[in-house]
Motif scaffolding. Structure first.
Motif, PDB file in Angstrom:
ATOM      1  N   ALA A 130       0.810  -1.222   0.000  1.00 47.76           N
ATOM      2  CA  ALA A 130       0.000   0.000   0.000  1.00 47.76           C
ATOM      3  C   ALA A 130       0.843   1.272   0.000  1.00 47.76           C
ATOM      4  O   ALA A 130       0.302   2.357  -0.035  1.00 47.76           O
ATOM      5  CB  ALA A 130      -0.946   0.004   1.205  1.00 47.76           C
ATOM      6  N   GLY A 131       2.148   1.137   0.031  1.00 44.72           N
ATOM      7  CA  GLY A 131       3.011   2.314  -0.006  1.00 44.72           C
ATOM      8  C   GLY A 131       3.366   2.656  -1.447  1.00 44.72           C
ATOM      9  O   GLY A 131       2.496   2.997  -2.248  1.00 44.72           O
ATOM     10  N   THR A 132       4.630   2.486  -1.775  1.00 45.85           N
ATOM     11  CA  THR A 132       5.104   2.861  -3.109  1.00 45.85           C
ATOM     12  C   THR A 132       4.529   1.964  -4.208  1.00 45.85           C
ATOM     13  O   THR A 132       4.557   2.342  -5.373  1.00 45.85           O
ATOM     14  CB  THR A 132       6.643   2.842  -3.172  1.00 45.85           C
ATOM     15  OG1 THR A 132       7.108   1.549  -2.798  1.00 45.85           O
ATOM     16  CG2 THR A 132       7.242   3.889  -2.253  1.00 45.85           C
ATOM     17  N   ASN A 133       3.979   0.802  -3.854  1.00 47.18           N
ATOM     18  CA  ASN A 133       3.381  -0.079  -4.865  1.00 47.18           C
ATOM     19  C   ASN A 133       1.896   0.179  -5.081  1.00 47.18           C
ATOM     20  O   ASN A 133       1.254  -0.476  -5.875  1.00 47.18           O
ATOM     21  CB  ASN A 133       3.639  -1.541  -4.525  1.00 47.18           C
ATOM     22  CG  ASN A 133       5.085  -1.914  -4.750  1.00 47.18           C
ATOM     23  OD1 ASN A 133       5.905  -1.085  -5.123  1.00 47.18           O
ATOM     24  ND2 ASN A 133       5.413  -3.163  -4.520  1.00 47.18           N
ATOM     25  N   ARG A 134       1.329   1.096  -4.313  1.00 45.64           N
ATOM     26  CA  ARG A 134       0.038   1.735  -4.571  1.00 45.64           C
ATOM     27  C   ARG A 134      -1.230   0.898  -4.476  1.00 45.64           C
ATOM     28  O   ARG A 134      -2.243   1.236  -5.072  1.00 45.64           O
ATOM     29  CB  ARG A 134       0.081   2.464  -5.905  1.00 45.64           C
ATOM     30  CG  ARG A 134       1.209   3.466  -5.961  1.00 45.64           C
ATOM     31  CD  ARG A 134       1.221   4.196  -7.278  1.00 45.64           C
ATOM     32  NE  ARG A 134       2.449   4.939  -7.393  1.00 45.64           N
ATOM     33  CZ  ARG A 134       2.547   6.244  -7.201  1.00 45.64           C
ATOM     34  NH1 ARG A 134       1.490   6.952  -6.911  1.00 45.64           N
ATOM     35  NH2 ARG A 134       3.701   6.851  -7.334  1.00 45.64           N
ATOM     36  N   PHE A 135      -1.213  -0.196  -3.732  1.00 50.99           N
ATOM     37  CA  PHE A 135      -2.467  -0.902  -3.486  1.00 50.99           C
ATOM     38  C   PHE A 135      -3.366   0.014  -2.660  1.00 50.99           C
ATOM     39  O   PHE A 135      -2.891   0.633  -1.698  1.00 50.99           O
ATOM     40  CB  PHE A 135      -2.231  -2.178  -2.664  1.00 50.99           C
ATOM     41  CG  PHE A 135      -1.991  -3.402  -3.482  1.00 50.99           C
ATOM     42  CD1 PHE A 135      -3.013  -4.319  -3.698  1.00 50.99           C
ATOM     43  CD2 PHE A 135      -0.751  -3.654  -4.026  1.00 50.99           C
ATOM     44  CE1 PHE A 135      -2.790  -5.464  -4.436  1.00 50.99           C
ATOM     45  CE2 PHE A 135      -0.521  -4.794  -4.766  1.00 50.99           C
ATOM     46  CZ  PHE A 135      -1.534  -5.704  -4.981  1.00 50.99           C
ATOM     47  N   PRO A 136      -4.651   0.112  -2.966  1.00 53.56           N
ATOM     48  CA  PRO A 136      -5.564   0.841  -2.083  1.00 53.56           C
ATOM     49  C   PRO A 136      -5.592   0.152  -0.715  1.00 53.56           C
ATOM     50  O   PRO A 136      -5.556  -1.085  -0.636  1.00 53.56           O
ATOM     51  CB  PRO A 136      -6.917   0.717  -2.787  1.00 53.56           C
ATOM     52  CG  PRO A 136      -6.584   0.426  -4.212  1.00 53.56           C
ATOM     53  CD  PRO A 136      -5.314  -0.380  -4.170  1.00 53.56           C
ATOM     54  N   HIS A 137      -5.635   0.930   0.354  1.00 51.61           N
ATOM     55  CA  HIS A 137      -5.575   0.358   1.690  1.00 51.61           C
ATOM     56  C   HIS A 137      -6.691  -0.656   1.950  1.00 51.61           C
ATOM     57  O   HIS A 137      -6.459  -1.669   2.612  1.00 51.61           O
ATOM     58  CB  HIS A 137      -5.581   1.452   2.761  1.00 51.61           C
ATOM     59  CG  HIS A 137      -4.217   1.974   3.030  1.00 51.61           C
ATOM     60  ND1 HIS A 137      -3.293   1.295   3.791  1.00 51.61           N
ATOM     61  CD2 HIS A 137      -3.602   3.107   2.627  1.00 51.61           C
ATOM     62  CE1 HIS A 137      -2.174   1.982   3.857  1.00 51.61           C
ATOM     63  NE2 HIS A 137      -2.331   3.088   3.150  1.00 51.61           N
ATOM     64  N   THR A 138      -7.891  -0.404   1.457  1.00 46.72           N
ATOM     65  CA  THR A 138      -8.975  -1.344   1.727  1.00 46.72           C
ATOM     66  C   THR A 138      -8.704  -2.711   1.092  1.00 46.72           C
ATOM     67  O   THR A 138      -9.005  -3.747   1.687  1.00 46.72           O
ATOM     68  CB  THR A 138     -10.329  -0.803   1.243  1.00 46.72           C
ATOM     69  OG1 THR A 138     -10.212  -0.442  -0.134  1.00 46.72           O
ATOM     70  CG2 THR A 138     -10.768   0.401   2.063  1.00 46.72           C
ATOM     71  N   ILE A 139      -8.123  -2.713  -0.088  1.00 51.50           N
ATOM     72  CA  ILE A 139      -7.800  -3.973  -0.767  1.00 51.50           C
ATOM     73  C   ILE A 139      -6.623  -4.660  -0.074  1.00 51.50           C
ATOM     74  O   ILE A 139      -6.657  -5.867   0.189  1.00 51.50           O
ATOM     75  CB  ILE A 139      -7.519  -3.722  -2.260  1.00 51.50           C
ATOM     76  CG1 ILE A 139      -8.810  -3.276  -2.949  1.00 51.50           C
ATOM     77  CG2 ILE A 139      -6.933  -4.960  -2.934  1.00 51.50           C
ATOM     78  CD1 ILE A 139      -8.653  -2.796  -4.364  1.00 51.50           C
ATOM     79  N   ALA A 140      -5.584  -3.889   0.238  1.00 53.44           N
ATOM     80  CA  ALA A 140      -4.421  -4.447   0.940  1.00 53.44           C
ATOM     81  C   ALA A 140      -4.845  -5.012   2.300  1.00 53.44           C
ATOM     82  O   ALA A 140      -4.398  -6.092   2.707  1.00 53.44           O
ATOM     83  CB  ALA A 140      -3.346  -3.381   1.110  1.00 53.44           C
ATOM     84  N   ALA A 141      -5.709  -4.295   2.995  1.00 52.43           N
ATOM     85  CA  ALA A 141      -6.163  -4.721   4.317  1.00 52.43           C
ATOM     86  C   ALA A 141      -6.922  -6.042   4.242  1.00 52.43           C
ATOM     87  O   ALA A 141      -6.709  -6.937   5.065  1.00 52.43           O
ATOM     88  CB  ALA A 141      -7.051  -3.649   4.945  1.00 52.43           C
TER      89      ALA A 141
END
Length: 172
Positions: A121-132
């Motif tokens: 979710a940082g520099t690789n840009r996954f949206p937080h809701t999806i990463a979570a």
């Protein structure tokens, strides 16, 4: 069963057995958290990483955590978010594999208290809701093997996203 803690702050100030660190496939200094870890670990960390084999996306490697308040670093190569295009499903599988690989390596080494950033979710840009969702599904399924699993987010907004996902899908 392990306690899964969601918190906000500086992950490099937290204590545990190991910190899971996003990594470059050659375990060289990257961006974001990886750069901060390498800055603190210095030449000793760079030398330890040089001895490791290449790490594919979703795999994990372990080194000592030179200069950090944890004993070990679990390096894992996170996928790039593909904005939900035709390769999006593969990125989700790879992100889950990052958590699974880090947990498997920690279990193998007898590590019980782990610190996680929001992988991807940082520099690789996954949206937080999806990463979570990907992270929490894996963490909840394997929590019984650990004493404490901490996910440390950078911002209160990200923390709110993770807490909403946890409440909605995992009843916490």
């Amino acid at each position: 069963m392990a306690k899964i803690e969601l918190t906000c702050g500086d992950i490099l100030a937290l204590r545990g057995d190991a910190l899971v660190c996003p990594a470059h496939k050659h375990l060289i200094c990257g961006r974001g958290l990886s750069a901060q870890v390498y800055e603190r670990g210095g030449a000793a960390l760079a030398a330890a990483c040089d001895l490791q084999p290449e790490c594919a996306v979703g795999e994990a490697r372990i080194t000592r955590a030179y200069g950090l308040p944890v004993k070990f670093l679990l390096h894992t190569v996170t996928p790039q978010w593909s904005s939900g295009d035709q390769w999006g499903a593969q990125s989700l599988v790879q992100l889950r594999r990052c958590y699974e690989s880090a947990l498997a390596l920690a279990r193998q080494k007898g590590l019980k208290r782990l610190l996680f950033p929001a992988l991807g979710a940082g520099t690789n840009r996954f949206p937080h809701t999806i990463a979570a969702h990907q992270a929490l599904e894996v963490l909840h399924a394997q929590a019984g093997d650990f004493d404490k699993l901490t996910v440390c987010l950078h911002t209160p907004t990200a923390l709110g996203d993770w807490r909403r996902v946890e409440k909605r899908f995992f009843g916490a």
